[in-house]
Design a protein around this motif. Structure first.
Motif, PDB file in Angstrom:
ATOM      1  N   VAL A  81       0.817  -1.221   0.000  1.00 56.58           N
ATOM      2  CA  VAL A  81       0.000   0.000   0.000  1.00 56.58           C
ATOM      3  C   VAL A  81       0.852   1.274   0.000  1.00 56.58           C
ATOM      4  O   VAL A  81       0.473   2.279  -0.630  1.00 56.58           O
TER       5      VAL A  81
ATOM      6  N   ILE B  80       0.961   4.400  -2.621  1.00 59.21           N
ATOM      7  CA  ILE B  80       0.867   5.820  -2.246  1.00 59.21           C
ATOM      8  C   ILE B  80       1.997   6.600  -2.904  1.00 59.21           C
ATOM      9  O   ILE B  80       1.775   7.680  -3.469  1.00 59.21           O
TER      10      ILE B  80
ATOM     11  N   ILE C 105      -2.860   5.683  -4.747  1.00 58.34           N
ATOM     12  CA  ILE C 105      -3.746   5.775  -3.578  1.00 58.34           C
ATOM     13  C   ILE C 105      -3.466   7.136  -2.944  1.00 58.34           C
ATOM     14  O   ILE C 105      -2.296   7.524  -2.834  1.00 58.34           O
TER      15      ILE C 105
ATOM     16  N   PHE D  44       2.799  11.145   6.032  1.00 55.42           N
ATOM     17  CA  PHE D  44       1.350  11.374   5.888  1.00 55.42           C
ATOM     18  C   PHE D  44       0.641  10.852   7.137  1.00 55.42           C
ATOM     19  O   PHE D  44       1.211  10.077   7.918  1.00 55.42           O
ATOM     20  N   HIS D  45      -0.626  11.269   7.294  1.00 53.81           N
ATOM     21  CA  HIS D  45      -1.411  10.821   8.442  1.00 53.81           C
ATOM     22  C   HIS D  45      -1.751   9.333   8.303  1.00 53.81           C
ATOM     23  O   HIS D  45      -2.148   8.882   7.211  1.00 53.81           O
ATOM     24  N   ASP D  46      -1.635   8.611   9.415  1.00 52.19           N
ATOM     25  CA  ASP D  46      -2.087   7.220   9.431  1.00 52.19           C
ATOM     26  C   ASP D  46      -3.602   7.193   9.200  1.00 52.19           C
ATOM     27  O   ASP D  46      -4.345   8.013   9.740  1.00 52.19           O
TER      28      ASP D  46
ATOM     29  N   ASN E  42      -5.723   5.130  10.251  1.00 49.62           N
ATOM     30  CA  ASN E  42      -6.433   4.645  11.451  1.00 49.62           C
ATOM     31  C   ASN E  42      -5.668   5.122  12.684  1.00 49.62           C
ATOM     32  O   ASN E  42      -5.024   4.325  13.381  1.00 49.62           O
TER      33      ASN E  42
ATOM     34  N   HIS F  94      -0.800  11.069  14.671  1.00 55.26           N
ATOM     35  CA  HIS F  94      -0.272   9.756  14.271  1.00 55.26           C
ATOM     36  C   HIS F  94       0.144   9.871  12.803  1.00 55.26           C
ATOM     37  O   HIS F  94      -0.694   9.828  11.894  1.00 55.26           O
TER      38      HIS F  94
ATOM     39  N   LEU G 282       2.902   8.711   9.657  1.00 50.44           N
ATOM     40  CA  LEU G 282       3.817   7.689   9.152  1.00 50.44           C
ATOM     41  C   LEU G 282       4.838   8.360   8.253  1.00 50.44           C
ATOM     42  O   LEU G 282       4.465   9.123   7.348  1.00 50.44           O
TER      43      LEU G 282
ATOM     44  N   HIS H 187       4.470  -7.559  14.504  1.00 51.32           N
ATOM     45  CA  HIS H 187       3.208  -7.416  13.760  1.00 51.32           C
ATOM     46  C   HIS H 187       3.295  -6.326  12.694  1.00 51.32           C
ATOM     47  O   HIS H 187       2.360  -5.543  12.533  1.00 51.32           O
ATOM     48  N   GLN H 188       4.409  -6.255  11.995  1.00 49.25           N
ATOM     49  CA  GLN H 188       4.517  -5.315  10.871  1.00 49.25           C
ATOM     50  C   GLN H 188       3.486  -5.703   9.814  1.00 49.25           C
ATOM     51  O   GLN H 188       3.488  -6.832   9.328  1.00 49.25           O
ATOM     52  N   GLU H 189       2.593  -4.772   9.470  1.00 45.61           N
ATOM     53  CA  GLU H 189       1.501  -5.075   8.538  1.00 45.61           C
ATOM     54  C   GLU H 189       1.833  -4.690   7.104  1.00 45.61           C
ATOM     55  O   GLU H 189       1.370  -5.348   6.173  1.00 45.61           O
ATOM     56  N   VAL H 190       2.541  -3.585   6.945  1.00 43.59           N
ATOM     57  CA  VAL H 190       2.852  -3.097   5.591  1.00 43.59           C
ATOM     58  C   VAL H 190       4.348  -3.272   5.357  1.00 43.59           C
ATOM     59  O   VAL H 190       5.172  -2.748   6.116  1.00 43.59           O
TER      60      VAL H 190
ATOM     61  N   HIS I 177       8.448   1.873   7.526  1.00 41.19           N
ATOM     62  CA  HIS I 177       7.757   3.088   7.967  1.00 41.19           C
ATOM     63  C   HIS I 177       8.029   3.302   9.435  1.00 41.19           C
ATOM     64  O   HIS I 177       8.171   2.340  10.199  1.00 41.19           O
TER      65      HIS I 177
ATOM     66  N   HIS J 134       6.314   5.159  12.683  1.00 44.32           N
ATOM     67  CA  HIS J 134       5.153   5.834  13.262  1.00 44.32           C
ATOM     68  C   HIS J 134       5.641   6.973  14.143  1.00 44.32           C
ATOM     69  O   HIS J 134       6.617   6.814  14.887  1.00 44.32           O
TER      70      HIS J 134
HETATM   71  P1  AMP Z   1       2.451  -1.536  10.944  1.00 42.19           P
HETATM   72  O1  AMP Z   1       1.629  -2.468  11.765  1.00 42.19           O
HETATM   73  O2  AMP Z   1       3.559  -0.905  11.718  1.00 42.19           O
HETATM   74  O3  AMP Z   1       2.902  -2.153   9.632  1.00 42.19           O
HETATM   75  O4  AMP Z   1       1.484  -0.312  10.606  1.00 42.19           O
HETATM   76  C1  AMP Z   1       0.883  -0.096   9.373  1.00 42.19           C
HETATM   77  C2  AMP Z   1       0.083   1.170   9.510  1.00 42.19           C
HETATM   78  O5  AMP Z   1      -0.307   1.600   8.223  1.00 42.19           O
HETATM   79  C3  AMP Z   1      -1.201   1.046  10.348  1.00 42.19           C
HETATM   80  O6  AMP Z   1      -1.152   1.957  11.441  1.00 42.19           O
HETATM   81  C4  AMP Z   1      -2.310   1.399   9.343  1.00 42.19           C
HETATM   82  O7  AMP Z   1      -3.367   2.114   9.941  1.00 42.19           O
HETATM   83  C5  AMP Z   1      -1.555   2.225   8.331  1.00 42.19           C
HETATM   84  N1  AMP Z   1      -2.137   2.269   6.999  1.00 42.19           N
HETATM   85  C6  AMP Z   1      -2.544   1.229   6.238  1.00 42.19           C
HETATM   86  N2  AMP Z   1      -3.008   1.653   5.054  1.00 42.19           N
HETATM   87  C7  AMP Z   1      -2.865   3.011   5.056  1.00 42.19           C
HETATM   88  C8  AMP Z   1      -3.156   4.034   4.103  1.00 42.19           C
HETATM   89  N3  AMP Z   1      -3.703   3.756   2.912  1.00 42.19           N
HETATM   90  N4  AMP Z   1      -2.898   5.312   4.456  1.00 42.19           N
HETATM   91  C9  AMP Z   1      -2.365   5.609   5.656  1.00 42.19           C
HETATM   92  N5  AMP Z   1      -2.053   4.691   6.587  1.00 42.19           N
HETATM   93  C10 AMP Z   1      -2.315   3.403   6.293  1.00 42.19           C
END
Ligand code: AMP
Length: 120
Positions: A8, A12, A17, A31-33, A35, A41, A43, A97-100, A104, A106
């Motif tokens: 994602v 961006i 996106i 940019f702003h997170d 969520n 908050h 990123l 728990h890195q999601e993206v 990045h 925070h």
């Molecule tokens: P992490 O768990 O450290 O990988 O955090 C990923 C972060 O990316 C989470 O806080 C999400 O809310 C944020 N996030 C996911 N998609 C987007 C997006 N399209 N724009 C801004 N933040 C995003």
């Protein structure tokens, strides 16, 4: 962790996106997170293709690494949290728990952030 160009944050960076941008320079976009967990908050991401903090720390140039830290300090000041205090955090890999899978950092602030980690 191999870099996936369809993550994602890569999308961006390519403008596919939208994001609520707060800062940009040659090496960094912030940019702003989407969520937010705290009133502030943000990123901050490198423009280069780095999957994680581990990847960034090994492969990024000194200029890219310096730009990230300079940007974070400047963003904190511009967002008004440098005086009250803030936290920067980079989840790295499965245990964190890195999601993206694009590196990045925070930046949290705007309220009391409590202790660093929940006790287990
Ligand atoms: P992490 O768990 O450290 O990988 O955090 C990923 C972060 O990316 C989470 O806080 C999400 O809310 C944020 N996030 C996911 N998609 C987007 C997006 N399209 N724009 C801004 N933040 C995003």
């Amino acid at each position: 962790m191999a870099y996936d160009r369809n993550n994602v944050f890569a999308r961006i960076l390519r403008g596919e996106i939208p994001c609520k941008k707060v800062y940009e320079d040659e090496h960094v976009l912030a940019f702003h997170d989407i969520n937010p967990q705290t009133p502030t908050h943000i990123l901050a991401i490198p423009k280069g293709e780095y999957a994680s903090a581990d990847d960034f720390s090994q492969k990024a140039s000194d200029a890219e690494i310096a730009a990230m830290m300079r940007a974070l300090g400047r963003i904190a000041r511009e967002q008004g949290v440098a005086e009250t205090g803030y936290r920067i955090l980079a989840n790295t890999g499965p245990a964190a728990h890195q999601e993206v899978a694009h590196f990045h950092i925070h930046l949290f602030g705007g309220r009391d952030l409590g202790g660093m980690l929940p006790r287990r």
